[in-house]
Write an enzyme that holds these catalytic residues in place. Sequence first.
Site, PDB file in Angstrom:
ATOM      1  N   ASP A 185      77.819  36.822  63.940  1.00  0.00           N
ATOM      2  CA  ASP A 185      76.967  35.644  64.087  1.00  0.00           C
ATOM      3  C   ASP A 185      77.774  34.344  64.123  1.00  0.00           C
ATOM      4  O   ASP A 185      78.723  34.170  63.351  1.00  0.00           O
ATOM      5  CB  ASP A 185      75.969  35.622  62.919  1.00  0.00           C
ATOM      6  CG  ASP A 185      74.904  34.572  63.081  1.00  0.00           C
ATOM      7  OD1 ASP A 185      74.678  34.130  64.217  1.00  0.00           O
ATOM      8  OD2 ASP A 185      74.281  34.189  62.062  1.00  0.00           O
ATOM      9  N   GLU A 294      74.371  36.454  72.733  1.00  0.00           N
ATOM     10  CA  GLU A 294      73.440  35.370  72.442  1.00  0.00           C
ATOM     11  C   GLU A 294      74.196  34.040  72.552  1.00  0.00           C
ATOM     12  O   GLU A 294      75.278  33.883  71.979  1.00  0.00           O
ATOM     13  CB  GLU A 294      72.839  35.518  71.051  1.00  0.00           C
ATOM     14  CG  GLU A 294      71.968  34.331  70.634  1.00  0.00           C
ATOM     15  CD  GLU A 294      70.985  34.651  69.536  1.00  0.00           C
ATOM     16  OE1 GLU A 294      70.150  35.566  69.737  1.00  0.00           O
ATOM     17  OE2 GLU A 294      71.059  34.013  68.470  1.00  0.00           O
TER      18      GLU A 294
END
Length: 524
Positions: A185, A294
Amino acid sequence: MENIARMIIESGLDAADQIKLDALKKEGTPWIAKGETRIYRRSLHVHDDSLYFVAAAGMKKSLYIASRRTRAKTFLGTHVYVGGLHLLKTDFSPENAERLHEVFPFTAPVSLRDKKTTIGCGDRLGLATPGHVRAAVKYDVYPVLAQQSIRELTLTGRDYPGVVADATFLVFQEGYERGYGADGDHLKTIKDIDVALAARMPMITLDLTEVMSPEPGSWSAERIAVESEKLDEGTRRHVQAEYAGRTFALSGSTITFAPSEAERCALMYGRALDFARDVDRHLKEKRGDRYDLEISIDETTAPTLPAHHLFIASELGRRGVAVNSLAPRFIGEFQKGIDYIGDTAEFARQFEVHCAIARRYGGYKISIHSGSDKFSVYPAIGRHTGMRLHLKTAGTSWLEAVRVIARTNPTLFRLMLGKAFEGFEEATKLYHVTTNLNAIPDARDSADSELEQYMNANDSRQLLHITYGSLLRDPDIRGSFFETLARYEETHYAVVEQHMDKHLRLLGVREYPFGGYAVPAGTG
């Protein structure tokens, strides 16, 4: 180990086939227990004449492999031989997780790019996966069970191989076979991305903050005109031809680019878009099509304008970037651990435009960062995305663990709350919150039965949310904290399940009436 071997022999588990074991998984409690020893029912799996399962002797859990014949030692561990049974005890280590992936592929994280609705679970402790799984199996959703940022790893003292290993063994403990993701992330460099890829994390959230140029966002049209002359001629001509003065029709709205706004976008995002292209090519080289990229543009000081979102999405497509999901910064405030702050009607109106852009330019998922606990806007998010979305949560599961402490260990909770005040100022250097410390009552004046209310109040939730790093590193807290969660393991799982269930229900995710652990027919 001898006690566990005898339990296996006496119960006949070593002679059972998978059909009998699957029937046993549906009975009674989550464990087969004898004294302080527990065998987790849903972990019972047979492979190549060996029985694999998770068991706990006291507070310590391990993976066990039982067989009536001598086997090659592929897992690292300790061996005993009792009553004709070979038993190998293995730690929950990254090395053994890799071996478990080979034996039971469902324990390895996979790409979820073909799944419509996904949720990032952000388990900072490496303990909450059973609660996440028990919520997820009731819905048409796929969880990203291993999700951490570099910041979280630094504050918790974990690493990516350990994060994936923790999820791996708890997926096996729960017998969850539908597939799950793992997300490196908010990564900003290819070096850090490679660390996540080496740990078998198929999802990469690329944080473009450090390669974007926010300064042009506040420049006058006159300065934009001057600065745009520094762009290469090909870029200038492309921006003028494709965006300047053009109106783009979306479902229910239009977006018009003034010439200066088109040039502003090129100045703000050009370098970041080229970096995203380079990262996408790197991921493709490493993993083929088995990755989920992402794009994160949410770590900015101002909301992402719809015109800017359209420019970014269009230019990512032109560069051939395989965008699985994209996270704009939305209007209002998405602060940690509390509900949305702002005008919910205006949020819904603008959010609908962002969703229309996503549908028009590649059909990627809209990703909601700091997405936990935003209950007031979940119905709008679910409605306008058509459930094609990624909801990213993190600290909310940590807060539910702290809720368990408040419920079961009042002395420890009061200590944690007091130390959170001490660590608050340092934590605000990393997290933006609007916490009013003066509004938090002194826990010493609260009855034990009232302590859980601290987990329902915004100010105390945020205080405990952002100070997790200092609390977990504190020697007066760490040991007792993990011991309490182990002692009240099922309470912990139930609290996390209930909390995540609320998220999914309010989003409007389709429910499965049977709540199965395997992949239901016709889903995905």
